[in-house]
Structures are given as C-alpha cells and as structure tokens.
Scaffold this motif. Structure first.
Motif, short mmCIF file in Angstrom:
data_model
loop_
_atom_site.label_atom_id
_atom_site.label_comp_id
_atom_site.label_asym_id
_atom_site.label_seq_id
_atom_site.Cartn_x
_atom_site.Cartn_y
_atom_site.Cartn_z
N UNK A 151 24.44 -15.67 8.61
CA UNK A 151 22.96 -16.43 8.55
C UNK A 151 22.59 -16.74 10.03
N UNK A 152 23.39 -16.25 11.09
CA UNK A 152 23.15 -16.37 12.40
C UNK A 152 22.42 -17.99 12.70
N UNK A 153 23.41 -18.83 12.57
CA UNK A 153 22.78 -20.14 12.83
C UNK A 153 24.10 -20.97 12.75
N UNK A 154 23.94 -22.25 13.12
CA UNK A 154 24.91 -23.44 13.30
C UNK A 154 25.21 -24.02 11.81
N UNK A 155 26.41 -23.52 11.44
CA UNK A 155 26.73 -24.02 9.85
C UNK A 155 27.51 -25.50 9.78
N UNK B 32 24.97 -17.98 26.26
CA UNK B 32 24.70 -18.01 25.03
C UNK B 32 24.52 -16.45 24.42
N UNK B 33 25.04 -15.44 24.86
CA UNK B 33 24.88 -14.20 24.46
C UNK B 33 26.19 -13.68 23.95
N UNK B 34 26.30 -13.28 22.71
CA UNK B 34 27.47 -12.80 21.93
C UNK B 34 27.32 -11.30 21.69
N UNK B 35 27.93 -10.50 22.37
CA UNK B 35 28.01 -8.95 22.10
C UNK B 35 29.02 -8.51 21.18
N UNK B 36 28.67 -7.74 20.19
CA UNK B 36 29.61 -7.18 19.17
C UNK B 36 29.52 -5.57 19.45
N UNK C 59 18.26 -13.24 17.38
CA UNK C 59 17.89 -14.64 17.90
C UNK C 59 17.77 -15.54 17.04
N UNK C 60 17.99 -16.89 17.21
CA UNK C 60 18.06 -17.95 15.99
C UNK C 60 16.72 -18.11 15.37
N UNK D 68 22.15 -14.19 19.97
CA UNK D 68 21.81 -15.31 20.81
C UNK D 68 22.01 -16.52 20.43
N UNK D 69 23.18 -17.26 20.73
CA UNK D 69 23.52 -18.55 20.34
C UNK D 69 22.64 -19.67 20.44
#
Length: 480
Positions: free
Chosen positions: A326-330, A271-275, A169-170, A292-293
């Motif tokens: 980083x699991x964040x908005x760049x 918001x969910x991104x599955x890998x 999660x963020x 989780x975006x």
C-alpha cells in the motif's frame, strides 16, 4: 557765521538722534576768537560695525556656536541654546547625530555576529585538527577496487541509455515514471547525522583451519563461524558513507524473495528506499523501484520482514511499519522508555539507539533505557501492530559494542567497528535468559562497519562497511 553753522549742525544732530547724549565745549581758537563745539554720540547702525567686530569674526563666532552645540550633544550634555536664526541648523545637527548613532549601533551588532562566527570557525578548526590527528595515528590499509561487471557495457554510467524506473511517493501508490539512476551516480548535499567514534581494537584468535568453517547443522544453533566478507556494491556519494541494506526473508507480493532493498542513511531527512530486482542489479547500480517514505528514518536500524519495512522515526522512540504493497504507514508504536537520538548508541555513534532485527523466531528490537543504565535490552515485537511480546535485560553496555544482531533467539555483539580483525564477543540467549562471552572471528575489511543484520533464509550477515555493502556467510553449531 562759522559758530552758527557749527551750532546749527550740532542742533540738527541732536534733533535727529534725540536718543544720544550731547556735550558742549568752549576753547580758544588761537586768533583771539572763541571756538564752541557740540558733541553728539552717533547711534549704532547696521552698516556700522561695533568696535573690534567684522563680518569674518561674526561668521567665525556663528560656526563656533554650532560646533559647541554639536559637542554638547555628543557628550550627552544639555542642548546649547541658541538664537532663533540657529534653530534650523541645530535641527539638522540633531538628525545627523541620530543617523550616526543608528549606524554605530548597527555596526556593533554586525561586529558581535562576526565575532560569533569566528568563534564557531575556530571551534570547528580545532575539531578537524583533532580528527586529523586521530586519523594520522591509525595505520593505513590499501582498499581493493570495487568489483565492476565487465560482461555488459550497457549498464555502465554514461555508456548507454538510462533506464526508466518507477518512483512511488506517499499518496500515489501507482507512482509516476521518471528517469532515475542509482544515487551513487549523483551528488547531493545532505545534512549529516552526528557521529561519535570510540575505537575499540580487539585482536581475534586464529581462524579455523578448515576454510569452509565448522560443520553446519540443520535448523537453529549457536554462531560458531563467520566467513570472510564478500563485497556487492560501493555507494560513491557521501550519502552512502553508512546505511542499511537487506532482503526480506518472508517476501510478499508484489515483490519476490530476490528483491534487494537499500537506504543511504547519511542525511537529516532520510526517506528514500531503493529496490533492486536481485543482487546482480544491485551490483550494476540500477534500482527498479524507488519509494519515498512518508516519515524520515533515524540511522541504520531498519529491517525488512513479511512485506513491510520496520524503522525508527527520526528524533523519537516511535517505531513504524511501512507496508510495501500500500506504500503507507500500517502501524506505529512508541518503544517504552527507550533511549533515542544519541542517548544509548553503539560505539560508532550515528544515533544507533534503536536497532530492529529479524531471525528465525521473528521480529526483535535491540535498545537500552535509563532504568537499565545503558545495558542492552532486547524485546520481541508483534510484526503486525509492534506490540512488545517479551523483554530481556542483558549485562553488557550498548555503547561498549560496535553492532548487534539476532540469530535463533540469541543476540550477538561485535567488539569493534574499525579493527580489521575483531570478534563476535558476546551472546545472550533469550530462551535461558543467560549471557556469556564468546570469541568468533569477524573482519571489518574497510574499517568502518555501521550496520550488521542477519537474514535467516540466506543464513548470511549483511553489513555496511565504509560505503561498501558486504555479506558474510555464517555457520551454526554448538558453542564449546
């Protein structure tokens, strides 16, 4: 003596009731005697009712008075004046009247609310009726069952222990561990994005007699052949009616090039991104990573490139770069003048105003503007900061085509999203700024294709066709 007694009684009455009037009368008694009579008016006493009066009549008059007061107030008249003994009753009637009027106003408001609900339901019923008529008018097509792996029962839902997956999660890059299965195995009630459907039936010419298609060339070229689709996975929940799936053509650590990413796009908060580790794990339905975006996504226009997810922020023309490491908005940037949220979508709807794409030349975005009057606009983006590097305006309207994708700096459009046999019907070359009509056969096996994107490494088109995740091999050559 009799006379004196009568006279004494009369005088006594006169003395006692001095306020009354007295009269004296003399008459012959018939025996040679005179009879003298005094008459005195008797006073009105509380115990002596007036002529024509009774306790019942007084009570009736009292009730009639109260009733007249109530009627006068109900019709808006002036208050009926009453005696001091009736003031308490009138106050009670006033309170009762105020309560009745308050309840009446509340009932009126409730009636208006129910009337609005009835109108909304009637409108919805009419829309459903029209949709049912449209569906009945379409020919039926039998769908083949989804492919289910038979060699490993441990991956079947409910047949073995659930896997533990890393959910991130963020603000929590390391994530926390929880038991999470593929979203197709549980049902949630997502809000729906609005769909608009304009069916464009286009007949495709006969396919190439060579089952393998035209000879491929090394490097870039024109799209000359699209193979029949291969099905990889079906999303069983309603959230997977349409969506986006992809592989990163230039993957970066910590994820390898075989990693498959998927987003179910039905919902108001996507918001969910599955890998998944690879295609086989996608088919089995066990994600190894769930992100989780931090900001919700709009529609099916996302793409993956160089270790980042690029997507459009919901209800805006803002483009976001989400860094997977980083699991964040760049990076974020507004796409200048771009229509959004249903202004210039593809013909199938779904708020597909802004469509990001990747090819051999980098990162692109396909959209339209008011200045272009709905015609497709293509811009090349800097993948690091999302700055626009170049823009081209075509002569084909975005709402007239079902989907679009980029190959070797050329944009291609698909004529129909519902026709089982349609065509790739238009090509625009950004190198020459020229567009032309083409006709490359293309199949919508499940007749609701909501996403088509190109992977330059795999040289495949990835598509999402009515719950099904499909891929198409393509061949490049020289257009005649």
């Amino acid at each position: 003596m009799w006379f004196l007694a009568v006279l004494w009684a009369s005088c006594l009455l006169v003395g006692t009731h001095s306020q009354g009037s007295a009269s004296f009368r003399r008459a012959n008694a018939g025996s040679g005697r005179c009879q003298y009579t005094f008459t005195v008016d008797s006073p009105t006493e509380a115990t002596c009712p007036a002529p024509g009066s009774s306790p019942e009549m007084d009570a009736l008059k009292s009730r009639l008075g109260l009733l007249e007061a109530l009627v006068a107030r109900l019709v808006g008249g002036e208050a009926v004046s009453g005696s001091s003994q009736g003031s308490g009753s009138q106050s009670g009637l006033q309170d009762a009247y105020n309560q009745v009027m308050g309840e009446n106003a509340q009932l009126q408001r409730e009636k208006q609310r129910l009337d609005r609900q009835v109108q909304d339901l009637q409108q919805r019923m009419e829309e459903l009726r029209q949709e049912a008529e449209r569906l009945r008018s379409r020919p039926c097509m039998q769908q083949p069952p989804p492919r289910v792996p038979q060699n490993d029962n441990s991956f079947r839902p409910g047949s073995g222990p659930a896997l533990s997956h890393l959910v991130s999660r963020p603000g929590n890059p390391q994530g926390d561990k929880s038991s999470l299965r593929d979203p197709a195995w549980h049902y949630e009630n997502p809000g729906y994005q609005e769909l608009t459907a304009v069916v464009t039936e286009v007949s495709a010419p006969n396919s190439s007699p060579n089952p393998e298609g035209p000879t491929d060339i090394t490097g870039c070229g024109d799209l000359v052949w699209v193979q029949d689709p291969e099905m990889h996975r079906k999303a069983d929940s309603i959230a997977g009616k349409y969506g986006v799936w992809m592989q990163d053509p230039e993957a970066k650590e910590p994820y390898g090039p075989e990693m498959v990413w998927r987003i179910d796009a039905v919902g108001s908060e996507v918001r969910q991104l599955f890998g998944y580790e690879n295609m086989d794990q996608l088919s089995r339905g066990f994600p190894t990573k769930v992100l989780l975006l931090p900001e919700p996504m709009e529609s099916t226009g996302a793409t993956m490139y160089k270790g980042s997810l690029y997507y459009q922020r919901r209800l805006s023309r803002t483009l976001l770069r989400y860094d997977l490491l980083s699991e964040s908005i760049a990076a974020r940037r507004d796409l200048p003048h771009a229509g959004f949220h249903g202004q210039f979508p593809y013909s199938w709807g779904g708020y597909t105003d802004i469509d990001l794409a990747v090819d051999e030349n980098g990162l692109w975005v396909i959209y339209s503007t008011n200045k272009a009057k709905g015609a497709i606009v293509i811009s090349q983006l800097d993948p690091h900061n999302l700055e626009v590097k170049g823009t081209w305006e075509t002569k084909i309207r975005k709402t007239s085509v079902a989907n679009a994708f980029m190959i070797c700096g050329k944009m291609y459009t698909i004529a129909s999203y519902t026709s089982p046999n349609t065509t790739v019907n238009y090509m625009y070359d950004t190198a020459t700024s020229q567009g032309k009509t083409i006709s490359v056969p293309f199949k919508n096996r499940y007749r609701y294709n909501s996403m088509v994107d190109y992977n330059p490494v795999e040289r495949k088109l990835y598509a999402w066709d009515n719950y099904y995740m499909m891929s198409y091999k393509v061949r490049l050559g020289k257009q005649e």
